[in-house]
Write a protein that holds these residues in place. Structure first.
Motif, PDB file in Angstrom:
ATOM      1  N   LEU A   1      -4.418   5.862  -0.559  1.00 40.77           N
ATOM      2  CA  LEU A   1      -4.689   6.631   0.731  1.00 40.77           C
ATOM      3  C   LEU A   1      -6.077   6.627   0.833  1.00 40.77           C
ATOM      4  CD1 LEU A   1      -3.367  10.014  -1.666  1.00 40.77           C
ATOM      5  CD2 LEU A   1      -2.389   8.992  -0.377  1.00 40.77           C
ATOM      6  N   TYR A   2      -6.781   6.180  -0.033  1.00 40.10           N
ATOM      7  CA  TYR A   2      -8.032   6.014   0.980  1.00 40.10           C
ATOM      8  C   TYR A   2      -8.138   4.988   1.772  1.00 40.10           C
ATOM      9  CZ  TYR A   2     -12.600   4.729   2.069  1.00 40.10           C
ATOM     10  OH  TYR A   2     -14.048   4.001   2.536  1.00 40.10           O
ATOM     11  N   ILE A   3      -7.516   3.985   1.578  1.00 40.12           N
ATOM     12  CA  ILE A   3      -7.335   2.667   1.999  1.00 40.12           C
ATOM     13  C   ILE A   3      -6.191   3.763   3.524  1.00 40.12           C
ATOM     14  CG2 ILE A   3      -5.778   0.491   2.895  1.00 40.12           C
ATOM     15  CD1 ILE A   3      -6.321   0.361  -0.479  1.00 40.12           C
ATOM     16  N   ILE A   4      -5.803   3.775   3.222  1.00 42.43           N
ATOM     17  CA  ILE A   4      -4.386   4.557   4.746  1.00 42.43           C
ATOM     18  C   ILE A   4      -5.493   5.538   5.271  1.00 42.43           C
ATOM     19  CG2 ILE A   4      -2.733   5.882   5.562  1.00 42.43           C
ATOM     20  CD1 ILE A   4      -1.149   4.767   2.689  1.00 42.43           C
ATOM     21  N   ALA A   5      -6.454   6.275   4.929  1.00 41.96           N
ATOM     22  CA  ALA A   5      -7.595   7.044   6.139  1.00 41.96           C
ATOM     23  C   ALA A   5      -8.211   6.674   6.388  1.00 41.96           C
ATOM     24  CB  ALA A   5      -7.888   8.056   4.762  1.00 41.96           C
ATOM     25  N   ALA A   6      -8.835   5.371   5.627  1.00 43.01           N
ATOM     26  CA  ALA A   6      -9.567   4.643   6.153  1.00 43.01           C
ATOM     27  C   ALA A   6      -9.038   3.252   7.352  1.00 43.01           C
ATOM     28  CB  ALA A   6     -10.572   3.726   5.438  1.00 43.01           C
ATOM     29  N   SER A   7      -7.910   2.980   7.692  1.00 40.67           N
ATOM     30  CA  SER A   7      -7.533   2.301   8.662  1.00 40.67           C
ATOM     31  C   SER A   7      -7.362   3.902   9.458  1.00 40.67           C
ATOM     32  CB  SER A   7      -5.824   1.331   8.073  1.00 40.67           C
ATOM     33  OG  SER A   7      -5.386   0.994   9.033  1.00 40.67           O
TER      34      SER A   7
ATOM     35  N   VAL B   1       1.111  -0.915  -0.025  1.00 37.35           N
ATOM     36  CA  VAL B   1       0.108   0.037   0.454  1.00 37.35           C
ATOM     37  C   VAL B   1       0.362   1.581   0.100  1.00 37.35           C
ATOM     38  CG1 VAL B   1      -1.855   1.045   1.442  1.00 37.35           C
ATOM     39  CG2 VAL B   1      -1.820  -1.299   1.171  1.00 37.35           C
ATOM     40  N   ALA B   2       1.973   1.325   0.475  1.00 36.61           N
ATOM     41  CA  ALA B   2       2.849   2.587   1.076  1.00 36.61           C
ATOM     42  C   ALA B   2       3.246   2.923  -0.464  1.00 36.61           C
ATOM     43  CB  ALA B   2       3.816   2.602   1.990  1.00 36.61           C
ATOM     44  N   PHE B   3       4.104   1.853  -1.561  1.00 41.22           N
ATOM     45  CA  PHE B   3       4.059   2.050  -2.387  1.00 41.22           C
ATOM     46  C   PHE B   3       3.271   2.237  -4.082  1.00 41.22           C
ATOM     47  CE2 PHE B   3       7.590  -0.407  -0.686  1.00 41.22           C
ATOM     48  CZ  PHE B   3       8.991   0.440  -1.356  1.00 41.22           C
TER      49      PHE B   3
ATOM     50  N   ARG C   1      -5.437  -2.115  11.968  1.00 42.30           N
ATOM     51  CA  ARG C   1      -5.202  -0.795  12.180  1.00 42.30           C
ATOM     52  C   ARG C   1      -4.125  -0.183  12.014  1.00 42.30           C
ATOM     53  NH1 ARG C   1      -6.847   4.873  14.275  1.00 42.30           N
ATOM     54  NH2 ARG C   1      -5.899   5.607  16.174  1.00 42.30           N
ATOM     55  N   SER C   2      -3.262  -0.631  11.963  1.00 38.87           N
ATOM     56  CA  SER C   2      -2.164  -0.758  11.868  1.00 38.87           C
ATOM     57  C   SER C   2      -1.790  -0.864  10.468  1.00 38.87           C
ATOM     58  CB  SER C   2      -1.038  -2.342  12.158  1.00 38.87           C
ATOM     59  OG  SER C   2      -1.269  -2.630  13.307  1.00 38.87           O
ATOM     60  N   ILE C   3      -2.148  -0.635   9.071  1.00 39.28           N
ATOM     61  CA  ILE C   3      -1.859  -0.123   7.742  1.00 39.28           C
ATOM     62  C   ILE C   3      -1.575   0.945   7.424  1.00 39.28           C
ATOM     63  CG2 ILE C   3      -3.144  -0.608   6.001  1.00 39.28           C
ATOM     64  CD1 ILE C   3      -4.149  -3.083   6.543  1.00 39.28           C
ATOM     65  N   GLY C   4      -2.590   1.879   7.956  1.00 42.06           N
ATOM     66  CA  GLY C   4      -2.683   2.994   7.853  1.00 42.06           C
ATOM     67  C   GLY C   4      -1.614   3.824   8.850  1.00 42.06           C
ATOM     68  N   PHE C   5      -0.954   2.893   9.788  1.00 40.01           N
ATOM     69  CA  PHE C   5       0.256   4.330  10.101  1.00 40.01           C
ATOM     70  C   PHE C   5       0.919   3.746   9.719  1.00 40.01           C
ATOM     71  CE2 PHE C   5       3.366   3.842  13.296  1.00 40.01           C
ATOM     72  CZ  PHE C   5       3.072   5.654  14.278  1.00 40.01           C
ATOM     73  N   VAL C   6       1.187   2.122   9.402  1.00 39.44           N
ATOM     74  CA  VAL C   6       2.738   1.643   8.386  1.00 39.44           C
ATOM     75  C   VAL C   6       3.246   2.567   7.624  1.00 39.44           C
ATOM     76  CG1 VAL C   6       3.889   0.400   8.399  1.00 39.44           C
ATOM     77  CG2 VAL C   6       2.788  -0.082  10.243  1.00 39.44           C
ATOM     78  N   ALA C   7       1.772   2.535   7.025  1.00 41.83           N
ATOM     79  CA  ALA C   7       1.862   2.919   5.390  1.00 41.83           C
ATOM     80  C   ALA C   7       2.349   4.448   5.005  1.00 41.83           C
ATOM     81  CB  ALA C   7       0.299   2.259   4.911  1.00 41.83           C
TER      82      ALA C   7
ATOM     83  N   PRO D   1       1.983   3.381  -9.809  1.00 40.44           N
ATOM     84  CA  PRO D   1       1.493   2.887 -11.250  1.00 40.44           C
ATOM     85  C   PRO D   1       0.293   3.654 -11.991  1.00 40.44           C
ATOM     86  CG  PRO D   1       0.316   1.759  -9.942  1.00 40.44           C
ATOM     87  CD  PRO D   1       1.314   1.677  -8.803  1.00 40.44           C
ATOM     88  N   SER D   2      -0.649   4.879 -11.212  1.00 44.74           N
ATOM     89  CA  SER D   2      -0.801   5.354 -11.345  1.00 44.74           C
ATOM     90  C   SER D   2      -0.995   6.289 -10.615  1.00 44.74           C
ATOM     91  CB  SER D   2      -2.479   4.860 -11.811  1.00 44.74           C
ATOM     92  OG  SER D   2      -3.581   5.519 -11.805  1.00 44.74           O
ATOM     93  N   ARG D   3      -0.924   7.896 -10.372  1.00 45.36           N
ATOM     94  CA  ARG D   3      -1.322   8.865  -9.726  1.00 45.36           C
ATOM     95  C   ARG D   3      -3.104   8.986 -10.172  1.00 45.36           C
ATOM     96  NH1 ARG D   3       3.024  13.121  -9.827  1.00 45.36           N
ATOM     97  NH2 ARG D   3       5.362  11.785  -9.494  1.00 45.36           N
ATOM     98  N   ALA D   4      -3.584   8.361 -10.972  1.00 42.60           N
ATOM     99  CA  ALA D   4      -5.092   9.352 -11.046  1.00 42.60           C
ATOM    100  C   ALA D   4      -5.741   8.302 -10.813  1.00 42.60           C
ATOM    101  CB  ALA D   4      -5.373   9.783 -12.783  1.00 42.60           C
ATOM    102  N   PHE D   5      -5.672   7.258 -10.464  1.00 45.27           N
ATOM    103  CA  PHE D   5      -6.541   6.310 -10.311  1.00 45.27           C
ATOM    104  C   PHE D   5      -5.837   5.145  -8.633  1.00 45.27           C
ATOM    105  CE2 PHE D   5      -7.788   1.545 -10.109  1.00 45.27           C
ATOM    106  CZ  PHE D   5      -9.767   2.039  -9.853  1.00 45.27           C
ATOM    107  N   VAL D   6      -4.741   4.481  -9.324  1.00 48.09           N
ATOM    108  CA  VAL D   6      -4.153   3.692  -7.973  1.00 48.09           C
ATOM    109  C   VAL D   6      -3.576   4.583  -6.859  1.00 48.09           C
ATOM    110  CG1 VAL D   6      -2.632   2.036  -7.574  1.00 48.09           C
ATOM    111  CG2 VAL D   6      -2.966   2.232  -9.927  1.00 48.09           C
ATOM    112  N   ARG D   7      -3.280   6.075  -6.854  1.00 51.52           N
ATOM    113  CA  ARG D   7      -2.273   6.660  -5.601  1.00 51.52           C
ATOM    114  C   ARG D   7      -4.307   6.883  -5.141  1.00 51.52           C
ATOM    115  NH1 ARG D   7      -1.076  11.479  -4.089  1.00 51.52           N
ATOM    116  NH2 ARG D   7       0.500  11.473  -2.471  1.00 51.52           N
ATOM    117  N   PRO D   8      -5.192   7.217  -5.527  1.00 51.89           N
ATOM    118  CA  PRO D   8      -6.049   8.187  -4.768  1.00 51.89           C
ATOM    119  C   PRO D   8      -6.735   7.312  -3.355  1.00 51.89           C
ATOM    120  CG  PRO D   8      -6.525   8.921  -6.759  1.00 51.89           C
ATOM    121  CD  PRO D   8      -5.073   8.084  -6.597  1.00 51.89           C
ATOM    122  N   VAL D   9      -6.834   5.608  -3.945  1.00 47.99           N
ATOM    123  CA  VAL D   9      -7.487   4.346  -3.865  1.00 47.99           C
ATOM    124  C   VAL D   9      -6.369   3.831  -2.634  1.00 47.99           C
ATOM    125  CG1 VAL D   9      -8.223   1.703  -3.723  1.00 47.99           C
ATOM    126  CG2 VAL D   9      -8.422   3.359  -5.787  1.00 47.99           C
TER     127      VAL D   9
END
Length: 271
Positions: free
Chosen positions: A120-126, A100-102, A156-162, A110-118
């Protein structure tokens, strides 16, 4: 000359009249918001109980002493379960946070328009949902037990570490990346030889630090049925066994202190 200098000192101000006005307006708004929040917070407060709080604290403290040390025999297994929840949950969270971090970093996604927002959403939700709430939801889905606690800690740890890791990835030395790229290396080789050596110490330190935090968080997951020593705490408080609560508190404190020492030693040895 002296008169001109004194006049200049008398007229000099750090802020202009407009800036001073905005600063006073900002402070006025801040004080107004604080007063409003205080009124909302105390709208339904029963001040009789607040005034009586010292007496209640003294009463409960008297009931909690002396500790019932014989109860410690029943806490070894819950303590071990708590450590397992924190360790396995952290390990699972770190494994999921790594890709998720990469995907979230601007220079590796690989994609700033689609992959990156997804990502970042996972990180924020976590990061937005507390582990206790994750555990409450998972207990409803998976039933009570350690599995719900482990997954709750992992989510809970995904967002913090990522989050900390993708920020470190974005701050890597571009000169090293350019040097590896100039050799004709593939994108995977660039990650392996240019990016990973720079972010690996940060990743290890963040993972150990998160494990230390998860030790604390896993002690309360039993309150919602996710296993660990929190379950014993809930049982003891339900029957008003305050001497047992004292032993549980002291055992949690000792566990946290030991985990703090272990994490500090691990960071010193590995980083």
């Amino acid at each position: 000359m002296s008169n001109t200098h004194s006049t200049y000192q008398a007229q000099w101000q750090k802020y202009s009249a407009k800036e001073s006005l905005w600063r006073w307006f900002g402070w006025l708004m801040f004080v107004s918001v604080c007063i409003y929040c205080w009124q909302v917070m105390n709208k339904d407060t029963m001040w009789f109980f607040v005034v009586d709080a010292p007496n209640q604290v003294a009463d409960i403290t008297g009931r909690m002493w002396p500790p019932r040390w014989s109860y410690m025999e029943q806490l070894w297994q819950p303590l071990w379960d708590t450590l397992n929840i924190a360790t396995l949950g952290t390990l699972l969270g770190v494994v999921m946070a790594f890709p998720v971090a990469f995907l979230a970093a601007r220079n590796t996604t690989p994609s700033r328009a689609f992959v990156r927002p997804v990502a970042l959403y996972i990180i924020a939700a976590s990061r937005s949902i507390n582990s206790l709430i994750w555990a409450l939801l998972l207990v409803a889905v998976l039933g009570p037990g350690l599995l719900a606690g482990i997954i709750a800690i992992a989510l809970r740890s995904i967002g913090f570490v990522a989050k900390l890791m993708y920020e470190a990835i974005e701050e890597v030395n571009k000169t090293q990346v350019a040097a590896i790229t100039a050799t004709g290396a593939s994108p995977l080789q660039i990650l392996d030889y240019a990016v990973m050596p720079q972010v690996l110490p940060n990743f290890i330190g963040t993972s150990i630090f998160r494990w230390d935090i998860n030790i604390r968080e896993s002690t309360v997951l039993g309150l919602v049925g996710a296993g660990g020593i929190g379950l014993k705490l809930q049982e003891s408080m339900a029957v008003l066994a305050w001497p047992q609560v004292t032993v549980i508190f002291l055992s949690i404190l000792a566990t946290v202190v030991v985990s703090e020492w272990v994490s500090a030693r691990c960071r010193h040895a590995l980083i």
